[in-house]
Design an enzyme around this catalytic site. Sequence first.
Site, PDB file in Angstrom:
ATOM      1  N   GLU A   1      55.669  14.893  59.821  1.00 13.20           N
ATOM      2  CA  GLU A   1      57.087  14.609  60.737  1.00 13.20           C
ATOM      3  C   GLU A   1      57.616  13.199  59.958  1.00 13.20           C
ATOM      4  OE1 GLU A   1      56.433  14.084  64.811  1.00 13.20           O
ATOM      5  OE2 GLU A   1      58.480  13.986  65.233  1.00 13.20           O
TER       6      GLU A   1
ATOM      7  N   ARG B   1      40.120  15.304  61.300  1.00 11.40           N
ATOM      8  CA  ARG B   1      40.780  13.917  60.844  1.00 11.40           C
ATOM      9  C   ARG B   1      40.006  12.923  60.183  1.00 11.40           C
ATOM     10  NH1 ARG B   1      46.070  13.895  63.594  1.00 11.40           N
ATOM     11  NH2 ARG B   1      46.524  12.021  63.313  1.00 11.40           N
TER      12      ARG B   1
ATOM     13  N   LYS C   1      50.463   7.336  63.775  1.00 11.10           N
ATOM     14  CA  LYS C   1      51.790   6.499  63.049  1.00 11.10           C
ATOM     15  C   LYS C   1      52.594   5.971  64.273  1.00 11.10           C
ATOM     16  CE  LYS C   1      53.181  10.563  61.363  1.00 11.10           C
ATOM     17  NZ  LYS C   1      54.077  11.652  61.021  1.00 11.10           N
TER      18      LYS C   1
HETATM   19  P1  ATP Z   1      49.945  10.785  63.566  1.00 13.70           P
HETATM   20  O1  ATP Z   1      49.244  10.598  64.712  1.00 13.70           O
HETATM   21  O2  ATP Z   1      49.709   9.716  62.445  1.00 13.70           O
HETATM   22  O3  ATP Z   1      51.390  10.703  63.673  1.00 13.70           O
HETATM   23  P2  ATP Z   1      50.469  13.331  62.938  1.00 13.70           P
HETATM   24  O4  ATP Z   1      49.470  14.512  62.933  1.00 13.70           O
HETATM   25  O5  ATP Z   1      51.311  13.482  64.104  1.00 13.70           O
HETATM   26  O6  ATP Z   1      49.803  12.183  62.559  1.00 13.70           O
HETATM   27  P3  ATP Z   1      52.385  14.484  60.893  1.00 13.70           P
HETATM   28  O7  ATP Z   1      53.176  13.913  60.135  1.00 13.70           O
HETATM   29  O8  ATP Z   1      52.277  15.734  61.786  1.00 13.70           O
HETATM   30  O9  ATP Z   1      51.178  13.183  61.616  1.00 13.70           O
HETATM   31  O10 ATP Z   1      50.796  15.055  59.829  1.00 13.70           O
HETATM   32  C1  ATP Z   1      51.185  15.559  58.811  1.00 13.70           C
HETATM   33  C2  ATP Z   1      50.011  16.440  58.180  1.00 13.70           C
HETATM   34  O11 ATP Z   1      48.657  15.526  58.097  1.00 13.70           O
HETATM   35  C3  ATP Z   1      49.395  17.262  59.563  1.00 13.70           C
HETATM   36  O12 ATP Z   1      48.964  18.452  58.988  1.00 13.70           O
HETATM   37  C4  ATP Z   1      48.274  16.571  59.986  1.00 13.70           C
HETATM   38  O13 ATP Z   1      47.300  17.436  60.639  1.00 13.70           O
HETATM   39  C5  ATP Z   1      47.769  15.744  58.999  1.00 13.70           C
HETATM   40  N1  ATP Z   1      47.194  14.407  59.338  1.00 13.70           N
HETATM   41  C6  ATP Z   1      47.690  13.390  60.288  1.00 13.70           C
HETATM   42  N2  ATP Z   1      46.925  12.545  60.307  1.00 13.70           N
HETATM   43  C7  ATP Z   1      45.671  12.837  59.625  1.00 13.70           C
HETATM   44  C8  ATP Z   1      44.436  12.480  59.354  1.00 13.70           C
HETATM   45  N3  ATP Z   1      43.879  11.109  59.888  1.00 13.70           N
HETATM   46  N4  ATP Z   1      43.516  13.002  58.702  1.00 13.70           N
HETATM   47  C9  ATP Z   1      43.445  14.115  58.096  1.00 13.70           C
HETATM   48  N5  ATP Z   1      44.801  14.775  58.346  1.00 13.70           N
HETATM   49  C10 ATP Z   1      46.005  14.400  58.876  1.00 13.70           C
HETATM   50 MG    MG Z   2      52.178  15.785  64.078  1.00 20.09          MG
END
Ligand code: ATP
Ligand code: MG
Length: 550
Positions: free
Chosen positions: A34, A260, A270
Amino acid sequence: MLNNKINKNFILKIIDKDLKNKKYKKIHTRFPPEPNGFLHIGHAKSIYLNFEIAKIYNGKCNLRFDDTNPLNEKKKYVTSIKKNIKWMGYKWNKKSFYSSKYFKKLNKYAIYLIKKKVAYIDQLSKKEIKEYRGTLIKKGKNSPYRNRSTKENLKLFKEMKNGKFKDGEICLRAKINMKSSNITMRDPVLYRVKHSFHYKTKNKWCIYPTYDFSHCISDFIEGITHSLCSLEFLNNKELYKWILKKINAKNYPKQYEFSRLNLEYTILSKRKLKTLVKKKIVQGWNDPRMPTLSGLKKRGYTPSSIKNFCKKIGISKKNNLIELSLLEHCIRNDLNSNAPRFMAIINPIKVIIINMKKNYNKKIIVQNHPKNKNMGTHKIYFNKIIYIDKSDFKEKFNSKYRRLALNKEVRLRYSYVIKAKKIKKDNQGNIIKIFCTYDKNTLGKNPSNRKIKGVIHWISKKKSITAKFQLFKPIFTIPNPENKKKFLKYINFKSITIKNGFIEKCLLKNKFKNFQFEREGYFIIDKKQSKINKMLTFNKTISLKEKKFK
Ligand code: ATP
Ligand code: MG
C-alpha cells in the site's frame, strides 16, 4: 537465493505439487504494497519471496499498488517503493499495476453480487455494525437492513456512488453468515463511503472497496496463481475464496500465509515508523537508523546483504523475533569481502615524530583489500606529524595493554614502530600532543631484537582531510518495542553521535562506496549530509565485530 536443492519452504512445496498436478502452467506471484509509507526490511522478506519464486519457476511477479484507501496514500510513496525494489535488483512484470485501476471493474462485481442476492446495503452506524458483529464467544446478529430487495439495494448503491451519503453513514456488505465461527465471515464490509481525494483517481470516486473485496479480485484479474501474504490474513482466507467463488472466477488464485518478520530493537509497521518521522525523532524515512530499505541503504547496507538475510530467516508459519545480529552478520560478511580498507581517525590526537626531519615524506603503497589484489592499491604517507586515535594512548597501563603509552612501543599499521617519549596537556589536564620517536629500520617489518605486540591505525596530517562520522545505536532501548502499546516511551534519544576527525586524502579519488576504516568498522559516505555539513560525512554501517546493545 532460494535454492531449489536445499530446505524447500512450505510454499515452494505447494507450488511444486501444483505444477506436478498441472494445476497451473506458469507461476505468477505479486508484491502488493500500500503506498502509504516507505518499505521496510519486513517488506523485503515478502519481496524476496515473491520475486525469487518467479525467478525459480521462470514465472512472473507483479508489483501492484494496493491503493484502495485514499487517506494516506501518496505518489511519493509509489516512487520510493519502485526505487527500493529496483535497488534490490528485481524487475516486475510489465508496468506496475494499481488496484485503483480496477475501481470500475470492482464496482461492476459489487453490482453483480447485489443482483445475486449475496450483498446488501447496510445503514447501521459503524458502532452498531461492531456490536452486531459479536465476538469470539458471542455470535453475531443480522442487521435489520439485511433483507432489502435487490431493487432497493441497487438504488442505494448507486446513490452511495453518486455522493448522496456521508462517510460512515452507509456501506455495502456481503451476505454470508452472522453466526460464523470466523468473525471475518460475519457479513464483511465490501464498500464504504469516503469523500476523500485519491492520489490516482482524484475526485472520481467517493466509495472505495475494502481490502478484502479488492485484493482477491485484483489477484484474479492479473492471473496471479499464488497470493502470498503475512499471517494476520489467515482469517481472511475464507472470505478471499468466498468472493472469488461468488463472482464465478475460474481457476482462481489461492492465498497462503507466512509469518511476518519481527526484528529486535526495531518496529516494522509503517504507521509507527511514520510517527517517528512526524515527531522528528528521526530525520526522515531514509534516516540511517530507520529499518526502511532507504534507511538501510543510507546506512551502508547492500542489496545482497539484505537478500542474504531474507534467505537466512527463511519462510515459515511461526512468528518469532529475529536477532538484529543476524542482519548485521549479513552486511559484515558482505563488506568484509567487498569493502576496501582505508584509515580514518575518529577521535584524533596529534603525534609528533621528534627524530624525523620536517620534510621527510615516506610514500607507502597499500593494497585496498588484503585478500583481493584486483581491488587495487592506494598510497599513504608517513611524515613528522600524524594523527592517531585518542583511545590508542594511555598514560597508565598494565602488562596486557597493547597500544601506545609512555616509553612503550607500538607498530603503526603498514608503517614504522614508534615509541612515546613525552606528552603535552592543556590547562584541564587533557592530553593534546604526544611526542614519539620512530625506529627507521622497522618499515613493514618487526625489529629482530624485540617483540612489538600492538598495531594501531594512523593518518598523516599533511595528507589528510577533515571528515565527520555519524555513529549509531538502535532507536529503541528494548529488544521488542513492537509489542509495546506506548512504543514512544522506549526511544533512545542518544542513538546518534557525531564525531569530527580525519580521513586519508586519497579516499576522495577512489570509486568505492563502502569502506572499512581499519580497526573502526564499515562506513559509507552520506552525500546529502556531506553537502549540508560542507564536509565529507560518513555513516557507520557496522562495527568490525559483533557488539551487544545493552
Ligand atoms: P505495515 O504494517 O508496515 O504497514 P502492511 O502489511 O500494512 O505493513 P503493505 O504495504 O500492505 O504493508 O505490505 C505489502 C506486503 O508486504 C504484504 O503482502 C504484507 O503481508 C508484507 N509485509 C508487510 N510487513 C511485513 C513483515 N514485517 N514481514 C513480512 N512481510 C510483510
Ligand atoms: Mg497492509
